[in-house]
Design a protein around this motif. Sequence first.
Motif, mmCIF file in Angstrom:
data_model
loop_
_atom_site.group_PDB
_atom_site.id
_atom_site.type_symbol
_atom_site.label_atom_id
_atom_site.label_comp_id
_atom_site.label_asym_id
_atom_site.label_seq_id
_atom_site.Cartn_x
_atom_site.Cartn_y
_atom_site.Cartn_z
ATOM 1 N N PRO A 315 2.599 -4.994 -4.631
ATOM 2 C CA PRO A 315 3.278 -3.949 -3.551
ATOM 3 C C PRO A 315 4.328 -3.220 -3.952
ATOM 4 C CG PRO A 315 3.765 -6.141 -3.050
ATOM 5 C CD PRO A 315 2.952 -6.366 -4.379
ATOM 6 N N SER A 355 -2.760 -0.632 6.987
ATOM 7 C CA SER A 355 -3.807 -1.757 7.371
ATOM 8 C C SER A 355 -2.760 -2.890 7.836
ATOM 9 C CB SER A 355 -4.725 -1.923 6.294
ATOM 10 O OG SER A 355 -5.308 -0.986 5.876
ATOM 11 N N ALA A 358 -0.700 -5.173 5.431
ATOM 12 C CA ALA A 358 -0.163 -4.524 4.202
ATOM 13 C C ALA A 358 1.119 -4.358 3.830
ATOM 14 C CB ALA A 358 -0.893 -2.901 4.320
ATOM 15 N N SER A 415 4.783 -2.320 0.502
ATOM 16 C CA SER A 415 3.626 -2.131 0.853
ATOM 17 C C SER A 415 2.454 -2.360 -0.163
ATOM 18 C CB SER A 415 3.384 -0.878 1.785
ATOM 19 O OG SER A 415 2.076 -0.380 1.866
ATOM 20 N N GLU A 417 -0.316 -0.736 0.081
ATOM 21 C CA GLU A 417 -1.210 0.565 0.287
ATOM 22 C C GLU A 417 -0.120 1.665 -0.225
ATOM 23 O OE1 GLU A 417 -3.044 0.927 4.033
ATOM 24 O OE2 GLU A 417 -4.178 -1.060 3.742
#
Length: 450
Positions: A315, A355, A358, A415, A417
């Motif tokens: 991440p 999401s 995430a 994160s 994403e």
Amino acid sequence: MARIRTIRDPLWGNVRVDEDAAEILDAPQFQRLRRVKQLGFAHLVYPGGVHNRFLHALGVYHLVSRAISRLERDGHLEALDAGDMDELPVVRLGALLHDVGHYAFSHAVEELGPSTIPGDHEEIAARFMAADPIRRVLDRHGPDAAARIGALIRGKSGHPLQGLISGSLDLDKIDYLRRDSLFCGVPYGAVDVDRLLPALTVAREGAGHRLELAVREKGLSALETLLFSKYQMFRNVYWHHAVRAATLTFVRLVQTALDSGLLASEDLAGPSDEELLSLIGRRIEKSSAGPGYDAGSAVGRAAKLLGALVDRRLPKRLVELTGDQLPDALSSWPSRRPDLVAALERRMALEWGLSEGAVMLDYPSYPGMLELNLLLVRNDGEVRRLTALGERGLIDIPRLGRSLHHSARVLRIFSFEPSAPRDPEPVLALIEADEEEVGARLDSGDPLLT
């Protein structure tokens, strides 16, 4: 005559191991440490950092043996009674066994919290010491030798040399700082061992107090190198943003596996690094969800997290607040309330259009990282205690330690994403608030981050 084994260590050179220690080295419980990385996921940032707990334990045994020999040679052990002198072989074995109970990937599993794991690594060590062949070796030193070593490991022993195994100046720290620096290829672990070990002695804080490990005034500069080295290693290696990202990913993987029934808590005690990841992978494949599991299910999330670790898809940072951007005192709830942190992470994901699952918040804490509780013997013979609350050192070492700890900590939000960096101010306002206020704001449903 006892048989001595010599082992070549890349850090300390030739390490001489006595017969009891050699038998423990050969025990399956100890050989397991060859497969447990000393630095967890630091090798994903520093590729050379793949050394293991086996090497580290051997190094601590070597340093404790050196320290005891030096103390004895310089006459400092003459103050010990016969019982404490007879216990010196057990102190050496305690140095060797201090990490035998470590979980996979070093301390990462312990970040799950005490209510989730079977016990801390000291408790797991007791299990391993109760099993043959280690138990058989320890029984030569009395039926309660394992318990006495356990007390040394936990810092609960009354032996005057307890501080060599667990304490402000335990030689565990010196070995891991020097060793981790060497294998990671960084210049931060330069502890002046050759100055520090000869400065060790034993002393009493006053009449009626017990003997304990102390440092003479000539060792203060070497003590300072220990503090600065520890600060630099935490700031640049142990709490490096990518190391923390990988560690958080692993912690969430294990937590997801536990919550979904892929793992039981007891499964965590015993496997090495790759054995644990392989176990999770096999359980995912054999799960009732089958090969066609829903990617959004718990099994699917576990599979995604496992793949991210194996392939180093870590991440990324959305928020990063360094020590100079943070107040001196923050609320302690992020370290105590994983439920509140999880609720805040869910809300962040929702408000940022990401999401569920995430987002991860990280604010590592190690309050005792640079604290001291150690006797100092001044050149005039005066004995003073270096602590955060008591007598201070010549350069106010306790205050320096607190300052360095604050500087090393970084608050980050990661994160999985892709997303643009976020405004840190609303996040900081939440972290500064007390837990009751944060809980109330979460319950209200009002936006938190705008």
